[in-house]
Scaffold this motif. Structure first.
Motif: not given
Length: 141
Positions: A57-63, A78-83, A88-100
């Motif tokens: 769900l989180v991957l699908d929403e961010l992507a 999707v990567r491991r961080t210990g437990d 993480a999703v990367t795009d080309g819009d550097t001027s717009t932060p994620p805004t709910p």
């Protein structure tokens, strides 16, 4: 679920270190079903069906947000961080932060970032050169 407000935007912050995982290059929302299918088969999360569903769900929403609003090629991982796991999703819009979304009828969508905040233990975003990365950390339980 934890109750933390998403606020007007997500905090600018780098993600925790992460390793081993899956990644995808995406250019169209039509590629999302393949991405979801590959994550479902991923051996690390196979035995954790409830967690796997939250991770999906989180991957699908961010992507899907990045593809619809971010511009350019999108890289999802999707990567491991210990437990826990980093999405993480990367795009080309550097001027717009994620805004709910604020004061929007739920029927119009826009609740995905709030949902991700509820499911994650940490979240944020950062800009590196000409790319913006939005991320969330999910615990396995």
């Amino acid at each position: 679920m934890r109750r933390r407000p998403a606020g007007p935007g997500w905090p600018p912050a780098p993600p925790p270190p992460a390793w081993d995982g899956l990644s995808w290059q995406l250019s169209d929302v039509a590629q999302l079903p393949r991405m979801r299918a590959e994550l479902r088969r991923w051996r690390i999360v196979c035995g954790l069906s409830d967690f796997r569903d939250r991770l999906l769900l989180v991957l699908d929403e961010l992507a899907s947000n990045a593809l619809r609003h971010g511009g350019g090629q999108v890289q999802a991982a999707v990567r491991r961080t210990g437990d826990a796991f980093l999405v993480a999703v990367t795009d080309g819009d550097t001027s717009t932060p994620p805004t709910p979304a604020v004061d929007r009828d739920p029927a119009e969508g826009g609740l995905g970032l709030y949902l991700i905040v509820e499911l994650s233990t940490a979240h944020g975003w950062y800009v590196d050169g000409d790319a913006k990365t939005v991320w969330a950390v999910l615990p396995p339980s």
